[in-house]
Scaffold this active site. Structure first.
Site, short mmCIF file in Angstrom:
data_model
loop_
_atom_site.label_atom_id
_atom_site.label_comp_id
_atom_site.label_asym_id
_atom_site.label_seq_id
_atom_site.Cartn_x
_atom_site.Cartn_y
_atom_site.Cartn_z
N ARG A 346 0.88 -1.17 0.00
CA ARG A 346 0.00 0.00 0.00
C ARG A 346 0.91 1.22 0.00
O ARG A 346 1.45 1.62 1.02
CB ARG A 346 -0.89 -0.01 1.24
CG ARG A 346 -2.09 0.91 1.05
CD ARG A 346 -2.71 1.30 2.35
NE ARG A 346 -3.60 0.29 2.88
CZ ARG A 346 -4.41 0.54 3.93
NH1 ARG A 346 -4.39 1.71 4.51
NH2 ARG A 346 -5.18 -0.40 4.40
N ASP A 486 -14.75 -1.54 6.34
CA ASP A 486 -14.36 -1.80 4.96
C ASP A 486 -15.20 -2.87 4.27
O ASP A 486 -15.28 -2.90 3.06
CB ASP A 486 -12.90 -2.31 4.93
CG ASP A 486 -11.91 -1.19 5.09
OD1 ASP A 486 -12.23 -0.06 4.70
OD2 ASP A 486 -10.80 -1.46 5.58
N GLN A 681 -4.90 -5.62 15.14
CA GLN A 681 -6.14 -5.16 14.50
C GLN A 681 -7.39 -5.80 15.11
O GLN A 681 -8.40 -5.15 15.28
CB GLN A 681 -6.08 -5.47 13.01
CG GLN A 681 -7.23 -4.91 12.21
CD GLN A 681 -7.33 -5.58 10.85
OE1 GLN A 681 -7.53 -6.79 10.74
NE2 GLN A 681 -7.16 -4.79 9.80
N THR A 700 -2.30 -0.33 13.46
CA THR A 700 -3.75 -0.38 13.60
C THR A 700 -4.24 0.90 14.26
O THR A 700 -3.57 1.47 15.13
CB THR A 700 -4.18 -1.60 14.46
OG1 THR A 700 -5.48 -1.34 14.99
CG2 THR A 700 -3.24 -1.86 15.62
N GLY A 701 -5.43 1.31 13.85
CA GLY A 701 -6.06 2.50 14.43
C GLY A 701 -6.33 2.33 15.92
O GLY A 701 -6.63 3.31 16.61
C1 GLC Z 1 -8.83 -1.76 8.93
C2 GLC Z 1 -8.62 -0.57 8.00
C3 GLC Z 1 -9.49 0.59 8.40
C4 GLC Z 1 -10.92 0.17 8.56
C5 GLC Z 1 -11.04 -1.02 9.50
C6 GLC Z 1 -12.45 -1.56 9.59
O1 GLC Z 1 -8.34 -1.46 10.19
O2 GLC Z 1 -7.27 -0.17 7.99
O3 GLC Z 1 -9.41 1.61 7.45
O4 GLC Z 1 -11.67 1.26 9.03
O5 GLC Z 1 -10.21 -2.05 9.04
O6 GLC Z 1 -12.89 -2.12 8.40
#
Ligand code: GLC
Length: 792
Positions: A346, A486, A681, A700-701
């Site tokens: 990416r 996603d 994640q 990860t967020g």
């Molecule tokens: C992954 C993606 C993020 C998305 C999440 C939920 O962490 O990087 O963009 O919001 O999945 O689908």
């Protein structure tokens, strides 16, 4: 089982059992030169881009005994026995072989002791340099002389593109050749560009090279691996590579007297030959690298000084003070570009991910955050939407958009996403409040696709405009391709409750900015918008929960009576965060989360999971209780914790915090599998045979959402435009705790007293001994250093 511990003094995680359930890694370097290294020295390096700048090779989905890495080997020449400076690849019996790996902030130290020889290898990328150092100190710990050979070995890629290197062998195998140049192996490449060299080198700066090898296959030997390379067993044979695969292998023979130690400084990078020589000369004196490592540590440790805590929970302290913060910096720096799971292809920043990642570091380094905020605003199109992927070589003003085939082809993103630009609101708001830099709203910034600028404030207006231009049948924001989830499809015109709540929340933050600007007409507009959308979200309310959305065919997804996917996490927490849910609904919704989604490892993203085939009734292609199909998605745990703290439920928020906390699984790390010091994640949920196993390490967020919920939610440190609000929401067992916080360049030493064991509610605030009115500590009340007492 426990594999290591947190060393909070040195800000390191120390791995004492090397056979960890997966490779436990660390990040070295900067966006100019990045490196990933595991506790057994496997990993890869790249210049500028994980996708296009590969230097040493990693085979994805690798087997642990076939993983290239940054290997040091030691051979005792009197017995012929050899081993590695990291436990793997040689994997000596751990009864006799002792090892330790210390992952620190921007460096990793791997030590070993075997047969009376100890090694300590410090791996790092010096500040602002574009190469890496492996400095290995080898010591004879015995009373007798030792005749040994020390080897440093790496496997170069042939092609700078990670993908071509792995699969386009008809081309990539025939591009390079190696050469020995006094004290380094140089991998030459027929592509020559002084500013963007594709040539690589591996050298030994401060010891003599006794033998070398530049050909991987002759180093390893037929039907062997890094566990038993012929080159170490028999000594390096001087072969160089012409076509096929290269390596950098250097051998240094030495006699060590009893107690004597010798330093070997290996340097690896991507440079033309002339520069490689200069770099190696710099490290002739071993103390230069030592000094650079100390500088690196102090720069990193300084970055954490913006906020430190001392609470009764060591896990909380370790995460907030070091590891969650470090994890936030890493996602900030590397986005989703490179790990052992993300293979680096990416080639850019995902819009929503990056704008959220910024939130994790604002409380520590607001000005660093501002630069990236400006960059992301410059990736917003004149329509107000964010570019789904912002290329690493993004050129604001001149970019194509998802409306054009060329963008779609290059990035693989077929359309805008409903949520991307809405993440800007909390991010910009947090920056402005943390820094006090309200003028930032007037800063002119280019749009992505037109060579015109607008103020930050107007960029934000555009983001609202984009969402409002995309309302569906029920007057609520449509899902377009997807929202945050996603893999969640409502059809292009289906409407998402999550995006609706995000829009309301964004509009409320914007309202505060509009008030600062006396933008009366816009204030009216926003007030009406908030009222209107809030009312409309009532279509999602069903007895004790908010639904996830309305499909474009009219079906409501997430109804109480649905057999599958009847309860979703994000709509509940976001109804609270956005202030959309009234007290009654908020309580009902969050109680339903606890009843139907909470597990001992955190709350599932939804339940019951889809069991059918993808495409039928909005099923999912993931296994049950996995990823978005009812897995315990980790990022939303942060929103859940935050929502509970907003309702004053300190005990519940803390319970969720603890379930989501990697450090809390340190004693049973074999179950979680991932590193106990960073987020992943997602975690497999209740219906998985491996419930509690975590996946997709580091990038990860989750890092930023859990950080924000820890700082703003649990500790209650909330910068506002007018000053700092401190409003903790903690478990009632926390009777006292301390927070050191830098706010707008002033130091605050905050003591919180909670003698009655309440979960929430501040009774009195004293600043430098004086009781203040209200709960906002204004900047003008502050000296350069301040004692703050909070009584709950
Ligand atoms: C992954 C993606 C993020 C998305 C999440 C939920 O962490 O990087 O963009 O919001 O999945 O689908």
């Amino acid at each position: 089982m426990k594999y290591g511990y947190f060393d909070s003094i040195n800000k390191e995680y120390v791995i004492t059992k090397p056979n960890t359930p997966s490779a436990w890694v660390n990040y070295l370097g900067s966006p100019e030169y990045g490196a990933i290294i595991s506790n057994n020295a496997t990993g890869y390096s790249f210049a500028k881009s994980g996708a296009k700048g590969r230097i040493i090779r990693h085979r994805f989905n690798t087997l642990s005994n076939d993983a290239p890495g940054r290997y040091i080997y030691i051979k005792d020449n009197s017995s012929g026995e050899y081993w590695s400076g990291s436990w793997a690849p040689c994997c000596k019996n751990t009864e006799k072989y002792k090892s330790e790996c210390r992952h620190g902030t921007g460096y990793t130290v791997i030590s070993s002791e075997y047969n009376g020889i100890s090694t300590k290898t410090e791996y790092f990328v010096p500040l602002e340099k574009e190469y890496e150092i492996w400095q290995c100190t080898v010591k004879n710990e015995t009373e007798t002389e030792k005749n040994i050979s020390v080897f440093g070995v790496c496997e170069f890629v042939n092609h700078n593109s990670a993908l071509d290197d792995q699969i386009d062998l008809q081309c990539s195998l025939f591009l390079t050749r190696t050469k020995f140049s006094g004290n380094f192996i140089h991998q030459m490449h027929n592509y020559y560009d002084k500013n963007d060299p594709k040539e690589r080198f591996f050298g030994l700066a401060d010891a003599d090279v006794s033998a070398y090898c530049g050909d991987r296959d002759s180093f390893l030997g037929e039907y062997r691996s890094y566990a038993n390379p012929k080159g170490v067993e028999q000594g390096l044979n001087g072969n160089l590579n012409f076509n096929m695969n290269s390596c950098g292998a250097l051998q240094s023979d030495i006699i060590l007297q009893p107690g004597q130690a010798k330093v070997f400084t290996f340097v690896l990078g991507q440079q033309i030959e002339e520069n490689a020589k200069k770099i190696l000369d710099r490290y002739k004196n071993s103390s230069v690298a030592k000094e650079e490592l100390n500088q690196l540590k102090s720069v990193w440790h300084k970055r954490f000084e913006g906020l430190t805590v001392e609470t009764p929970d060591e896990d909380f302290n370790n995460m907030v003070n070091v590891w969650n913060a470090y994890n936030c910096y890493m996602t900030f720096i590397w986005s989703r570009a490179a790990s052992f799971v993300y293979c680096g292809l990416r080639n850019g920043f995902g819009y929503r991910d990056t704008v959220q990642d910024i939130q994790g570091i604002i409380h520590l380094t607001p000005e660093l955050a501002r630069e990236r905020i400006e960059f992301m605003l410059s990736a917003q199109t004149v329509k107000g939407a964010g570019l789904p992927l912002v290329k690493f070589n993004h050129k604001a003003g001149f970019e194509n958009t998802p409306d054009e085939a060329s963008y779609v082809e290059e990035t693989g993103h077929p359309s805008y996403r409903a949520d991307d630009a809405l993440w800007l609101f909390p991010t910009v708001y947090k920056y402005v409040c943390e820094s006090g830099n309200i003028e930032f709203l007037d800063k002119q910034i280019l749009f992505a696709d037109k060579n015109i600028t607008a103020s930050v404030y107007d960029h934000l207006k555009k983001a609202i405009e984009f969402s409002v231009s995309k309302l569906g049948k029920n007057g609520l924001p449509v899902n377009i391709l997807t929202d945050w989830n996603d893999s969640f499809k409502l059809g292009e015109n289906g409407e998402s409750s999550f995006v609706a709540f995000q829009l309301i929340y964004g509009a409320k933050l914007m309202l505060e900015f509009a008030k600062q600007k006396n933008d009366t007409e816009y204030i009216k507009y926003l007030e009406n918008l908030i009222k209107d959308i809030t009312e409309k979200t009532n279509i999602f309310w069903d007895t004790d929960r908010y639904a996830r959305g309305v499909h474009e065919d009219g079906r409501i997804i997430g109804k109480r009576s649905d057999k599958e996917a009847s309860m979703w996490l994000n709509p509940q927490s976001w109804a609270v965060i956005s202030g959309c849910a009234d007290k009654f609904k908020a309580k009902k919704a969050m109680d339903s989360v606890e009843r139907e989604l909470a597990t001992e490892y955190g709350a599932q993203l939804m339940a019951p999971c889809y069991h059918g085939i993808y495409g039928e009734n909005n099923g999912s292609w993931y296994n049950v209780c996995t990823k978005e199909n009812g897995g315990i998605f980790s990022q939303p745990q942060g929103w859940l914790i935050l929502a509970e703290t907003m309702l004053g439920n300190g005990n519940r928020a803390y319970k969720y915090w603890k379930s989501a906390c990697p450090a809390a699984y340190n004693e049973r790390a074999e179950q979680r599998v991932l590193e106990p010091y960073v987020h992943g994640q997602f975690i497999e949920g209740s219906e998985s045979p491996f419930a509690g196993r975590a996946h997709v390490h580091w990038l990860t967020g989750t890092a930023s959402t859990v950080m924000v919920s820890s700082v703003e939610g649990v500790l209650g440190i909330k910068p506002t435009i007018n000053g700092l609000v401190i409003d903790p929401c903690v478990p009632n067992s926390w009777n006292r705790f301390k927070i050191n916080k830098v706010f707008r360049n002033k130091k605050l030493f905050i003591s919180v007293e909670n003698p009655n064991g309440v979960q929430h509610g501040v009774k009195e605030i004293f600043v430098n001994g004086k009781k203040i009115n209200g709960n906002v500590i204004e900047e003008k009340m502050l000296k350069s250093e301040n004692e703050v007492l909070i009584k709950m």
